[in-house]
Motif scaffolding. Structure first.
Motif, short mmCIF file in Angstrom:
data_model
loop_
_atom_site.label_atom_id
_atom_site.label_comp_id
_atom_site.label_asym_id
_atom_site.label_seq_id
_atom_site.Cartn_x
_atom_site.Cartn_y
_atom_site.Cartn_z
N SER A 37 1.26 -5.68 -3.94
CA SER A 37 0.93 -7.09 -4.23
C SER A 37 1.96 -7.72 -5.15
N ARG A 38 2.40 -6.97 -6.18
CA ARG A 38 3.41 -7.50 -7.10
C ARG A 38 4.74 -7.71 -6.36
N ALA A 39 5.06 -6.79 -5.46
CA ALA A 39 6.29 -6.92 -4.68
C ALA A 39 6.22 -8.15 -3.78
N LEU A 40 5.07 -8.37 -3.16
CA LEU A 40 4.91 -9.54 -2.30
C LEU A 40 5.08 -10.83 -3.10
N ALA A 41 4.55 -10.83 -4.30
CA ALA A 41 4.70 -12.02 -5.15
C ALA A 41 6.17 -12.29 -5.46
N LYS A 42 6.94 -11.24 -5.76
CA LYS A 42 8.37 -11.40 -6.03
C LYS A 42 9.11 -11.91 -4.79
N PRO A 50 5.54 -18.29 1.62
CA PRO A 50 4.41 -17.37 1.47
C PRO A 50 4.56 -16.08 2.27
N LEU A 51 5.30 -16.15 3.40
CA LEU A 51 5.57 -14.99 4.25
C LEU A 51 4.32 -14.52 4.98
N LEU A 52 3.22 -14.27 4.28
CA LEU A 52 1.93 -13.88 4.86
C LEU A 52 0.86 -14.79 4.27
N VAL A 53 0.00 -15.30 5.13
CA VAL A 53 -1.09 -16.17 4.67
C VAL A 53 -2.41 -15.68 5.25
N ILE A 60 -1.70 -13.45 8.54
CA ILE A 60 -0.75 -13.71 9.61
C ILE A 60 0.58 -14.09 8.98
N ARG A 61 1.65 -13.93 9.75
CA ARG A 61 2.97 -14.26 9.25
C ARG A 61 3.21 -15.76 9.33
#
Length: 301
Positions: A37-42, A50-53, A60-61
């Motif tokens: 989750s922290r990596a996704l935030a970065k 957002p990349l993924l929502v 979804i992408r």
């Protein structure tokens, strides 16, 4: 401008875009969900997307995510391929090997292997270099790839492969007092005649002197050479005795004009080895070449 992203973040992004799940990605990457989750935030911050929502019960992408998923999959595949060892094919290898050896090693190991090497691996070249006293250092530094040696060495520092064991013979001109009988030359008779010495490596080691030690006191070395090439001429022109491994007699120029007799038993026997360093221990081309040398030495024995 997008800042450079660390490879671990790119890998995390590739897995996230493929799985569209933080929990599944965490399992695949072997890390905790909070870490993913922290990596996704970065990643969202760095890529400004957002990349993924969220959508229904999953994710979804975004359009940007769809653009990246294929390219990242290709990057992962290409990066992984760098670490996969290709199947070794000697016919396709283009490489020069540096082999340290005396002329006896060339005679008994390299020469018998050369025809088969040229046939199965025409892109491989062999550069023979003089054997020196610092074999371990030369192998460790990559100055040479393989050493062919009958000298003593420390097996804890180098890998080794035993090639053969040979006996020594005394070589003289025909009609020399030591020529003739089949039994070994008596040590006292051996020491009574002047010798043609053979020195090995840049340390100028004389194996006969080393083997005899104090028993060789009084041995007279009238001349000394570091190779066999001129030995027949020197022996035929004088009354000298030379000690060589028996295999060398098969390769000596003008050998048919010389007389050979078993050397004194005090000289013992000669073990010959292939030596290499850990740095090339698992290299497929080096493994293959060592096997070719081993088989050639066995065939020529």
């Amino acid at each position: 401008m997008i800042p450079p992203l660390a490879p671990n973040l790119l890998l995390t992004l590739a897995v996230l875009l493929k799985t569209k799940s933080v929990s599944i990605s965490a399992v695949m990457l072997g890390v905790s969900q909070p870490s993913v989750s922290r990596a996704l935030a970065k990643l969202r911050e760095a890529l400004n997307d957002p990349l993924l929502v969220r959508s229904g019960g999953g994710m979804i992408r975004t359009r940007r995510g769809d653009e990246l998923v294929g390219r990242l999959a290709d990057w992962v595949a290409a990066t992984s391929a760098l670490l996969v060892e290709k199947t070794f094919d000697p016919a396709g290898v283009e490489r020069r090997f540096r082999v340290a050896s005396t002329d006896f090693g060339v005679m008994s190991v390299v020469l018998p292997a050369l025809a088969a090497l040229r046939e199965s691996a025409p892109g491989i070249a062999i550069d023979v270099l003089p054997l020196n006293h610092a074999t371990h250092r030369s192998l460790a530094q990559g100055d040479i790839d393989i050493a062919i040696s009958g000298l003593d060495h420390d097996p804890s520092q180098l890998h080794r492969l035993h090639l053969f064991r040979d006996r020594f013979v005394c070589v003289t001109r025909p009609g020399h007092p030591l020529a003739g009988p089949a039994e070994p030359v008596p040590l006292d008779a051996f020491l009574a005649h002047p010798h043609l010495g053979l020195t090995v490596s840049d340390a100028e080691l004389d194996r006969v002197a080393t083997a005899l030690g104090s028993d060789g006191v009084g041995r007279r070395v009238a001349a000394s050479v570091p190779y066999f090439g001129l030995a027949p001429d020197l022996l035929l022109e004088g009354d000298l005795v030379m000690v060589v491994p028996s295999r060398a007699m098969d390769r000596l120029a003008r050998a048919s004009e010389l007389a050979a007799r078993a050397a004194p038993e005090a000289l013992g026997e000669l073990d010959y080895w292939l030596l290499w360093h850990e740095r090339s221990h698992r290299d497929p081309a080096s493994v293959w070449l060592r096997q070719q040398f081993r088989e050639a030495a066995a065939r020529s024995g």
